[in-house]
Motif scaffolding. Structure first.
Motif, mmCIF file in Angstrom:
data_model
loop_
_atom_site.group_PDB
_atom_site.id
_atom_site.type_symbol
_atom_site.label_atom_id
_atom_site.label_comp_id
_atom_site.label_asym_id
_atom_site.label_seq_id
_atom_site.Cartn_x
_atom_site.Cartn_y
_atom_site.Cartn_z
ATOM 1 N N ILE A 73 0.839 -1.201 0.000
ATOM 2 C CA ILE A 73 0.000 0.000 0.000
ATOM 3 C C ILE A 73 0.870 1.245 0.000
ATOM 4 N N VAL A 74 1.899 1.251 0.845
ATOM 5 C CA VAL A 74 2.800 2.404 0.921
ATOM 6 C C VAL A 74 3.490 2.623 -0.422
ATOM 7 N N ALA A 75 3.984 1.538 -1.029
ATOM 8 C CA ALA A 75 4.678 1.663 -2.314
ATOM 9 C C ALA A 75 3.746 2.160 -3.402
ATOM 10 N N THR A 76 2.510 1.666 -3.417
ATOM 11 C CA THR A 76 1.549 2.061 -4.444
ATOM 12 C C THR A 76 1.224 3.534 -4.375
ATOM 13 N N PHE A 77 1.042 4.037 -3.154
ATOM 14 C CA PHE A 77 0.610 5.420 -3.011
ATOM 15 C C PHE A 77 1.769 6.392 -2.830
ATOM 16 N N ALA A 78 2.983 5.884 -2.589
ATOM 17 C CA ALA A 78 4.149 6.769 -2.526
ATOM 18 C C ALA A 78 4.675 7.101 -3.916
ATOM 19 N N PHE A 79 4.431 6.210 -4.879
ATOM 20 C CA PHE A 79 4.921 6.423 -6.247
ATOM 21 C C PHE A 79 4.443 7.739 -6.851
ATOM 22 N N PRO A 80 3.149 8.117 -6.708
ATOM 23 C CA PRO A 80 2.717 9.398 -7.286
ATOM 24 C C PRO A 80 3.494 10.584 -6.741
ATOM 25 N N LEU A 81 3.690 10.644 -5.436
ATOM 26 C CA LEU A 81 4.419 11.768 -4.844
ATOM 27 C C LEU A 81 5.855 11.816 -5.343
ATOM 28 N N MET A 82 6.520 10.672 -5.358
ATOM 29 C CA MET A 82 7.899 10.626 -5.820
ATOM 30 C C MET A 82 8.007 11.027 -7.285
ATOM 31 N N SER A 83 7.035 10.613 -8.093
ATOM 32 C CA SER A 83 7.069 10.933 -9.519
ATOM 33 C C SER A 83 6.951 12.429 -9.755
ATOM 34 N N VAL A 84 6.019 13.060 -9.050
ATOM 35 C CA VAL A 84 5.831 14.503 -9.233
ATOM 36 C C VAL A 84 7.084 15.268 -8.824
ATOM 37 N N ILE A 85 7.661 14.899 -7.696
ATOM 38 C CA ILE A 85 8.853 15.604 -7.212
ATOM 39 C C ILE A 85 10.039 15.356 -8.131
ATOM 40 N N LEU A 86 10.271 14.088 -8.466
ATOM 41 C CA LEU A 86 11.449 13.741 -9.263
ATOM 42 C C LEU A 86 11.376 14.321 -10.665
ATOM 43 N N PHE A 87 10.306 13.990 -11.396
ATOM 44 C CA PHE A 87 10.228 14.409 -12.788
ATOM 45 C C PHE A 87 9.848 15.881 -12.924
ATOM 46 N N GLY A 88 8.962 16.351 -12.042
ATOM 47 C CA GLY A 88 8.506 17.730 -12.153
ATOM 48 C C GLY A 88 9.591 18.748 -11.892
ATOM 49 N N TYR A 89 10.452 18.479 -10.927
ATOM 50 C CA TYR A 89 11.461 19.471 -10.564
ATOM 51 C C TYR A 89 12.827 19.185 -11.177
ATOM 52 N N VAL A 90 13.181 17.913 -11.347
ATOM 53 C CA VAL A 90 14.470 17.601 -11.962
ATOM 54 C C VAL A 90 14.424 17.891 -13.455
ATOM 55 N N PHE A 91 13.423 17.335 -14.154
ATOM 56 C CA PHE A 91 13.299 17.572 -15.580
ATOM 57 C C PHE A 91 12.807 18.988 -15.866
ATOM 58 N N GLY A 92 11.946 19.488 -14.986
ATOM 59 C CA GLY A 92 11.330 20.788 -15.235
ATOM 60 C C GLY A 92 12.310 21.934 -15.324
ATOM 61 N N SER A 93 13.468 21.780 -14.721
ATOM 62 C CA SER A 93 14.454 22.850 -14.753
ATOM 63 C C SER A 93 15.253 22.870 -16.045
ATOM 64 N N ALA A 94 15.066 21.865 -16.890
ATOM 65 C CA ALA A 94 15.917 21.757 -18.079
ATOM 66 C C ALA A 94 15.147 21.656 -19.390
ATOM 67 N N ILE A 95 13.848 21.442 -19.361
ATOM 68 C CA ILE A 95 13.095 21.195 -20.591
ATOM 69 C C ILE A 95 12.147 22.356 -20.875
ATOM 70 N N PRO A 96 12.334 23.057 -22.000
ATOM 71 C CA PRO A 96 11.403 24.116 -22.376
ATOM 72 C C PRO A 96 10.126 23.540 -22.993
ATOM 73 N N ILE A 97 9.024 24.235 -22.828
ATOM 74 C CA ILE A 97 7.738 23.806 -23.362
ATOM 75 C C ILE A 97 7.436 24.569 -24.641
ATOM 76 N N PRO A 98 7.145 23.876 -25.753
ATOM 77 C CA PRO A 98 6.781 24.584 -26.982
ATOM 78 C C PRO A 98 5.566 25.485 -26.757
ATOM 79 N N GLY A 99 5.690 26.728 -27.118
ATOM 80 C CA GLY A 99 4.606 27.669 -26.904
ATOM 81 C C GLY A 99 4.547 28.234 -25.501
ATOM 82 N N GLY A 100 5.519 27.838 -24.648
ATOM 83 C CA GLY A 100 5.550 28.333 -23.276
ATOM 84 C C GLY A 100 4.634 27.541 -22.367
#
Length: 255
Positions: free
Chosen positions: A18-45
């Motif tokens: 249960i912990v692993a299933t519901f911890a994955f969403p939080l980890m995904s948002v933090i990891l991909f949202g902030y690590v990738f987000g600082s380096a990838i531009p969005i077409p059209g802003g």
């Protein structure tokens, strides 16, 4: 219904799952949202986390295939499936019960991921009906791919074999538009990514949620121009193929 409840009640004795299933969403948002987000531009802003969240919803649903795969493989190794086949029950009860339980668990995980997204800046802009349609599309995809997991799990004799199959699913989520637009990929990879069901579902969610993304050009692949229809079509195809295969496999595996 009995198999469905049995698969949900097992979670009481597996709190770590249960912990692993519901911890994955939080980890995904933090990891991909902030690590990738600082380096990838969005077409059209636009905000990268708003661009990313629909992709994470879809990625989470597709990775849910591992849940069905591991549960069925474990029951195979413990002889549970042989016991089921010896009982006076419908041959379709086990796969339908498993996929129904997976759908409930996926809905809970999706709700937690949506809350995490809201906390970190994601918003749906097209109203409640379009938002519900987007989440419904994600759950439909999850239900379809869970049948793939049930079939693959029925082929595996134990959890070790199932664990080796799991990593093969990762390229399906990576060669897509989940993290970056596909227009910068080499032609071959772009073609694969554009026809990937994950890309169609991600584009559909971005469209329904009103999140930023690369507008479909006139020469874009058909699934990218019509992502909602393409996603429904992919789900229908997966269900049409793997529902009868899974039921047949369960019926005949012990013969």
């Amino acid at each position: 219904m009995t198999i469905f409840l049995r698969n949900l009640l097992k979670l009481k004795h597996q709190p770590e799952q249960i912990v692993a299933t519901f911890a994955f969403p939080l980890m995904s948002v933090i990891l991909f949202g902030y690590v990738f987000g600082s380096a990838i531009p969005i077409p059209g802003g636009g905000n990268y986390r708003e661009y990313l969240m629909p992709g994470l919803f879809v990625m989470s649903s597709v990775m849910g295939v591992m849940g069905s795969l591991m549960v069925i493989a474990k029951d195979n190794s413990l002889g549970v499936m042989d016991r089921y086949r010896s009982m006076p029950m419908a041959r379709s009860a086990v796969p339908f019960g498993q996929t129904a339980a997976d759908l409930v668990i996926a809905a809970g995980s999706l709700a937690i991921m949506a809350v995490c997204g809201l906390l970190f800046g994601w918003r749906a802009h097209n109203g409640i009906m379009a938002t519900l349609a987007g989440f419904g599309l994600v759950l439909l995809l999850q239900y379809a791919v869970s049948w793939v997991g049930v079939f693959l799990g029925s082929l595996a004799k134990n959890e070790e074999t199932a664990a080796r199959i799991g990593p093969l699913i990762m390229p399906l989520t990576m060669i897509s538009n989940v993290f970056v637009p596909t227009d910068g990929m080499p032609v071959v990879l772009q073609t694969i990514a554009d026809w990937n069901p994950v890309s169609a579902a991600t584009a559909a969610c971005r469209e329904l949620f009103g999140n930023p993304g690369l507008p479909a050009s006139a020469d874009a692949a058909w699934p990218i121009q019509h992502p909602v229809l393409a996603t429904v079509g992919w789900c229908a195809l997966l269900l049409a193929v793997f529902v009868p295969l899974s039921v047949r496999r369960f019926r005949n595996a012990g013969l």
